[in-house]
Design a protein around this motif. Structure first.
Motif, PDB file in Angstrom:
ATOM      1  N   LEU A 136      37.527  32.936  32.872  1.00 48.16           N
ATOM      2  CA  LEU A 136      36.797  33.591  33.960  1.00 48.16           C
ATOM      3  C   LEU A 136      37.508  33.414  35.288  1.00 48.16           C
ATOM      4  N   VAL A 137      37.930  32.177  35.571  1.00 45.07           N
ATOM      5  CA  VAL A 137      38.649  31.924  36.829  1.00 45.07           C
ATOM      6  C   VAL A 137      39.945  32.707  36.863  1.00 45.07           C
ATOM      7  N   GLY A 138      40.673  32.704  35.760  1.00 45.55           N
ATOM      8  CA  GLY A 138      41.920  33.467  35.717  1.00 45.55           C
ATOM      9  C   GLY A 138      41.691  34.958  35.926  1.00 45.55           C
ATOM     10  N   ALA A 139      40.634  35.474  35.311  1.00 46.05           N
ATOM     11  CA  ALA A 139      40.325  36.893  35.494  1.00 46.05           C
ATOM     12  C   ALA A 139      39.968  37.199  36.943  1.00 46.05           C
ATOM     13  N   GLY A 190      43.160  37.028  39.066  1.00 46.37           N
ATOM     14  CA  GLY A 190      43.976  38.199  38.760  1.00 46.37           C
ATOM     15  C   GLY A 190      43.407  39.479  39.341  1.00 46.37           C
ATOM     16  N   PHE A 191      42.078  39.606  39.313  1.00 43.41           N
ATOM     17  CA  PHE A 191      41.448  40.795  39.882  1.00 43.41           C
ATOM     18  C   PHE A 191      41.679  40.885  41.385  1.00 43.41           C
ATOM     19  N   ALA A 238      44.154  39.559  43.069  1.00 42.99           N
ATOM     20  CA  ALA A 238      45.564  39.883  43.302  1.00 42.99           C
ATOM     21  C   ALA A 238      45.818  41.367  43.037  1.00 42.99           C
ATOM     22  N   PHE A 239      45.247  41.893  41.971  1.00 42.95           N
ATOM     23  CA  PHE A 239      45.415  43.303  41.656  1.00 42.95           C
ATOM     24  C   PHE A 239      44.796  44.204  42.728  1.00 42.95           C
ATOM     25  N   ARG A 240      43.622  43.799  43.235  1.00 43.44           N
ATOM     26  CA  ARG A 240      42.963  44.604  44.272  1.00 43.44           C
ATOM     27  C   ARG A 240      43.785  44.624  45.552  1.00 43.44           C
ATOM     28  N   SER A 241      44.299  43.452  45.955  1.00 46.68           N
ATOM     29  CA  SER A 241      45.116  43.398  47.171  1.00 46.68           C
ATOM     30  C   SER A 241      46.363  44.253  47.024  1.00 46.68           C
ATOM     31  N   LYS A 242      46.971  44.211  45.859  1.00 46.79           N
ATOM     32  CA  LYS A 242      48.170  45.014  45.624  1.00 46.79           C
ATOM     33  C   LYS A 242      47.852  46.497  45.677  1.00 46.79           C
TER      34      LYS A 242
END
Length: 397
Positions: free
Chosen positions: A39-42, A45-46, A48-52
């Protein structure tokens, strides 16, 4: 007594063993830990993906160009004008008064009417003077007869020359009395000294009028003077005969033209200003003495300068600036327009245009309408709508 013995007793102390944790609970903790880690990893990652994706969106998604109205900087000869404020005064204006005292017997004018020079205005009581005039005329008649008779006798050598001289003196004295009395009578008939327009009447029939009391005002409105002052630094550019344009508050849409007729030779030591007088023809009598006047002296033309519409200049505490339109070519060969804030130095403002003394050259395109939605370097698109016309008179509010 029975003694119980154990054959496997070794004599070592007996240690109690801890109960083992059930296998199900350990497995449960492992599953929960893995779930939390996933859960923490997801979540990380979410984010980081949103910022990108947000950065990629803003990097690739440019706002549409702002639509603005563009004007071109022109090289033109602007009128060289010197503005000042002053007032209008009459060329001929007087308070009509009487030279002598007397009772008013007749008022011969209508207030507010136009009169010619010599027109009678007020008649004072002059019956005693008329009687004196008749008396002096009779004396003159007798004196003339006595003088003629004395001259005839003297020519025949029947009378002395002294008699002729005495008769001549009597005759001259009578004529002097006639002239004096006629002068007094003429003073008691007040006349207009020049052509003009009468003002409000200040006297009534039967009133005893003392010498110097105002009867009525008389003003010649065929021409007026415009008196104004300028600073001493403008003295070198002023000459007699230069055109002067005058605007008054009563007729803001009209401009009256005249010529400089007098320049005061002295400079005021208190204000360091020069008094100028211009003469303006006033055939329709709309200009009145005492009006406040805004004067503009037309000076010789200066060399051509760069001008832009007044709406194109942004005036701030940090300096005056305009948005200059520049062309930028992309790698694919397409051309785009951008508005770049450019600081300029401004001069005079004449008829809705501003003189640019530094910062622009003829042919440069600047934003005339739409600066409020721009930032330096923003993409723009030129509107097909023309720039708004300059108002004949800027609004006061």
């Amino acid at each position: 007594m029975n003694i119980v013995t154990e054959s496997h007793i070794t004599g070592k102390p007996i240690i109690e063993k801890a109960p083992k944790r059930p296998v199900r609970m350990v497995r449960w903790f492992i599953i929960v830990g893995l779930a939390l880690a996933l859960l923490v990893g997801a979540f990380v990652g979410f984010n980081a993906f949103r910022s990108k994706m947000i950065a990629q969106f803003f990097a690739t998604n440019k706002p549409p160009p702002a639509t603005v109205t563009v004007a071109e900087a022109k090289s033109e000869v602007v009128p060289n004008l010197l503005k000042a404020v002053g007032e209008l005064v009459a060329v001929h204006q007087v308070n009509v008064t009487s030279d002598v005292s007397g009772r008013i017997t007749e008022i011969l004018f209508t207030a507010g009417s136009d009169v010619k020079a010599g027109s009678p205005l007020v008649q004072l009581f002059d019956a005693p003077e008329q009687a004196d005039l008749a008396s002096f005329k009779a004396q003159a008649t007798v004196g003339q007869l006595s003088l003629d008779r004395a001259k005839q006798l003297a020519s025949r050598q029947f009378g002395p020359q002294a008699t002729v001289d005495s008769a001549q003196a009597v005759y001259d004295q009578a004529n002097a009395g006639i002239a004096r009395t006629q002068a007094i009578i003429s003073q008691k008939l007040v006349r207009a000294p020049f052509d003009g327009e009468l003002g409000v009447r200040h006297v009534e029939v039967g009133q005893y009028l003392t010498a110097g009391t105002q009867i009525v005002t008389l003003t010649d409105l065929s021409a007026v003077y415009a008196n104004f002052t300028t600073t001493e630094k403008d003295r070198a550019t002023l000459k007699v005969g230069q055109t002067v344009r005058v605007v008054v508050d009563a007729y803001p849409a009209r401009k009256f033209e005249g010529k400089i007729t007098t320049i005061e030779p002295q400079i005021n030591t208190d204000t360091r200003s020069i008094r100028i007088q211009a003469t303006i023809e006033n055939p329709d009598h709309v200009l009145k003495p005492g009006m406040f006047a805004t004067t503009t002296v037309v000076l010789p033309d200066k060399p051509a300068v760069v001008t832009v519409p007044e709406t194109a200049v942004d005036y701030t505490l940090y300096g005056d600036s305009v948005y200059l339109i520049t062309e930028k070519k992309a790698d694919d060969g397409t051309t785009s327009l951008t508005a770049v804030r450019t600081f300029v130095r401004t001069g005079d403002r004449i008829d809705g245009r501003v003189v640019i003394t530094n910062g622009l050259k003829p042919g440069d395109r600047v934003v005339a309408v739409g600066q409020l939605k721009l930032q330096s370097g923003a993409a723009v698109a030129i509107s097909t709508d023309p720039a708004p016309p300059v108002p004949a008179k800027p609004p006061l509010n």
